[in-house]
Design an enzyme around this catalytic site. Structure first.
Site, short mmCIF file in Angstrom:
data_model
loop_
_atom_site.label_atom_id
_atom_site.label_comp_id
_atom_site.label_asym_id
_atom_site.label_seq_id
_atom_site.Cartn_x
_atom_site.Cartn_y
_atom_site.Cartn_z
N ASN A 1 0.84 -1.20 0.00
CA ASN A 1 0.00 0.00 0.00
C ASN A 1 0.88 1.25 0.00
O ASN A 1 1.97 1.27 0.55
CB ASN A 1 -1.02 0.00 1.16
CG ASN A 1 -0.43 -0.33 2.52
OD1 ASN A 1 0.62 -0.95 2.62
ND2 ASN A 1 -1.11 0.09 3.56
N GLU B 1 0.47 5.30 0.68
CA GLU B 1 -0.40 6.38 1.18
C GLU B 1 0.02 7.74 0.64
O GLU B 1 1.10 7.88 0.05
CB GLU B 1 -0.40 6.38 2.72
CG GLU B 1 -1.05 5.13 3.29
CD GLU B 1 -1.11 5.11 4.81
OE1 GLU B 1 -1.83 4.27 5.35
OE2 GLU B 1 -0.41 5.93 5.45
N CYS C 1 -4.09 0.76 -2.43
CA CYS C 1 -3.96 -0.44 -1.61
C CYS C 1 -2.93 -1.37 -2.23
O CYS C 1 -2.59 -1.27 -3.42
CB CYS C 1 -5.29 -1.17 -1.52
SG CYS C 1 -6.59 -0.25 -0.70
N GLU D 1 -3.23 -4.51 -3.03
CA GLU D 1 -3.78 -5.36 -4.09
C GLU D 1 -3.78 -4.62 -5.43
O GLU D 1 -3.42 -5.17 -6.46
CB GLU D 1 -5.23 -5.78 -3.75
CG GLU D 1 -5.38 -6.60 -2.48
CD GLU D 1 -5.61 -5.74 -1.24
OE1 GLU D 1 -5.02 -4.64 -1.14
OE2 GLU D 1 -6.37 -6.19 -0.37
N CYS E 1 -10.30 -4.54 0.66
CA CYS E 1 -11.38 -3.55 0.77
C CYS E 1 -12.32 -3.69 -0.45
O CYS E 1 -12.01 -4.39 -1.42
CB CYS E 1 -10.81 -2.14 0.86
SG CYS E 1 -10.26 -1.45 -0.71
N CYS F 1 -10.81 -2.81 -3.88
CA CYS F 1 -9.88 -3.83 -4.38
C CYS F 1 -10.62 -5.09 -4.84
O CYS F 1 -10.21 -5.75 -5.79
CB CYS F 1 -8.86 -4.19 -3.32
SG CYS F 1 -7.63 -2.88 -3.11
ZN ZN Z 1 -8.12 -1.99 -1.11
#
Ligand code: ZN
Length: 170
Positions: free
Chosen positions: A67, A69, A78, A80, A112, A115
């Site tokens: 991930n 940010e 993310c 994925e 999430c 994703c």
């Molecule tokens: Zn995600």
């Protein structure tokens, strides 16, 4: 009218929790790749590191992502999606299996919603997704990241995102 739902994504196999030691070596390799990339997670705001890995259906090559940010929060990526975007940009759009790794005590960290949709774009079949915990204390102690009795959630994209949106035009 029943034909209107016949193409819905429906999992053939229910989710289950197994042990790391019972996994096929190719899945253990995928989890190790997710573990390695997770250590490069760029998470100055949340501190919540995630690693993901997907195996190409055609070549067997593993693509990894962490991930990433951002100070503005909205542009965060993310793990994925990082992994899949890397793969697609390298010419790989079909995957046979995925793995996601993070750490929260007493719970698995599943992908999430964004994703799940992103994975679904590249999964015409119900590809298995393995979710495990990365125990950070083991890194500090210089121990192996996984132990045979560690629990691993075996789920799949159709379990994670049933009745998913997909265009059938392509
Ligand atoms: Zn995600």
């Amino acid at each position: 009218m029943k034909n209107l739902t016949k193409n819905f994504a429906r999992a053939e196999k229910a989710e289950e929790v197994v042990t790391y030691g019972s996994l096929d070596p190719s899945v253990q390799e995928l989890l190790s790749a997710a573990f390695e990339v997770r250590q490069r997670a760029y998470v100055p705001y949340s501190g919540f590191k995630v690693g993901a890995a997907f195996r190409s259906k055609v070549s067997g090559q593993i693509f990894t992502g962490c991930n990433v940010e951002n100070a503005a929060f909205t542009p965060c990526s993310c793990a994925e999606r990082t992994a899949l975007a890397k793969a697609v940009s390298e010419g790989t759009t079909e995957f046979s299996v995925g793995a996601v790794l993070a750490y929260e005590p007493d719970v698995f960290t599943t992908p999430c919603g964004v994703c799940r949709q992103f994975i679904r774009e590249f999964a015409t079949d119900d590809i298995p997704i393995y979710v495990a915990q990365a125990i950070d204390a083991r890194i500090t102690a210089k121990e192996e990241p996984f132990q045979n009795e560690d629990p691993v959630l075996c789920t799949s994209i159709f379990n994670l995102l049933p009745s998913s949106f997909r265009t059938y035009r392509k």
